[in-house]
Write a protein that holds these residues in place. Structure first.
Motif, short mmCIF file in Angstrom:
data_model
loop_
_atom_site.label_atom_id
_atom_site.label_comp_id
_atom_site.label_asym_id
_atom_site.label_seq_id
_atom_site.Cartn_x
_atom_site.Cartn_y
_atom_site.Cartn_z
N THR A 15 7.09 47.37 16.30
CA THR A 15 5.66 47.51 16.59
C THR A 15 5.30 48.98 16.46
O THR A 15 5.92 49.84 17.09
N MET A 16 4.31 49.26 15.61
CA MET A 16 3.78 50.61 15.43
C MET A 16 2.41 50.64 16.09
O MET A 16 1.56 49.81 15.81
N THR A 17 2.23 51.61 16.98
CA THR A 17 0.95 51.79 17.66
C THR A 17 0.44 53.19 17.35
O THR A 17 1.18 54.17 17.47
N GLU A 18 -0.82 53.26 16.93
CA GLU A 18 -1.47 54.55 16.71
C GLU A 18 -2.53 54.70 17.80
O GLU A 18 -3.47 53.92 17.87
N LEU A 40 4.76 50.18 6.32
CA LEU A 40 5.67 49.29 7.04
C LEU A 40 6.25 48.20 6.13
O LEU A 40 7.41 47.82 6.28
N SER A 41 5.47 47.72 5.18
CA SER A 41 5.99 46.74 4.21
C SER A 41 7.08 47.36 3.34
O SER A 41 8.11 46.71 3.07
N THR A 66 2.68 44.84 13.99
CA THR A 66 4.01 44.34 14.32
C THR A 66 4.57 43.63 13.11
O THR A 66 3.87 42.83 12.47
N ILE A 67 5.81 43.96 12.77
CA ILE A 67 6.52 43.28 11.70
C ILE A 67 7.92 42.92 12.18
O ILE A 67 8.42 43.50 13.15
N GLU A 85 12.53 46.06 19.07
CA GLU A 85 13.03 45.09 20.04
C GLU A 85 13.84 44.01 19.33
O GLU A 85 13.48 43.60 18.22
N PRO A 86 14.91 43.52 19.97
CA PRO A 86 15.70 42.44 19.37
C PRO A 86 14.84 41.19 19.20
O PRO A 86 13.97 40.90 20.02
#
Length: 175
Positions: free
Chosen positions: A111-114, A136-137, A14-15, A102-103
């Motif tokens: 949020t990235m889920t693998e 993601l960075s 999550t970022i 999400e706001p």
């Protein structure tokens, strides 16, 4: 349509990104954006549930293929993520990548889920665990500053060794 209901989430990041949800969605689904933050790889998505996903390497070769499982702009995108190495999917099962936007005040929470069709050991997961934070960075930097940094990483040797033990050949590497 691929049934992913029983697939197990094994990697979650999550970022927070100071950008509107629509701009994050555009970055996740646009070939032009992906090329900038995905180390020159280009993600092309057919914009609908059941559509195709392709990721091409900088040399134009197909690296990943998949199917759009969930298309809900600008909140949720789920795609199967099948790396095109000979025997990989047959040996390990499929992979599902889900992005949830999400706001979060003046930002959004991405949020990235693998998730995986079969549970995988830490050695196999180490490749994604090394790569996803860099990707993601770079995405965050691109959206917040207009420039994605060039991130240099070593090959995921733990993952490569684990795949070789399973008899999976990785294109471009000696057997």
């Amino acid at each position: 349509m691929t049934n992913v209901s029983g697939w197990v989430p094994q990697t979650i990041y999550t970022i927070y990104i100071a950008a509107p949800a629509e701009r994050v969605w555009e970055a996740l689904t646009s070939p032009e954006f992906s090329r900038q933050y995905f180390s020159g790889y280009t993600v092309t998505i057919e914009p609908r549930r059941g559509g195709t996903l392709t990721m091409t390497a900088p040399d134009g070769s197909l690296h990943i293929g998949g199917e759009v499982i969930d298309w809900n702009p600008p909140r949720r995108l789920s795609v199967t993520w099948n790396v095109g190495w000979p025997g990989l999917v047959e040996a390990l099962g499929g992979t599902l990548v889900t992005y949830e936007i999400e706001p979060a005040g003046d930002a959004v929470r991405l949020t990235m889920t693998e998730a995986h069709e079969h549970p995988l050991d830490d050695d196999i997961l180490s490749g994604g665990q090394q790569g996803w934070p860099a990707i993601l960075s770079a995405l965050k930097s691109l959206l917040e500053t207009g420039t994605a940094p060039k991130i240099t990483m070593q090959p995921p040797m733990r993952m490569i060794a684990a795949l070789k033990r399973r008899g999976i050949r990785i294109p471009g590497l000696p057997d």
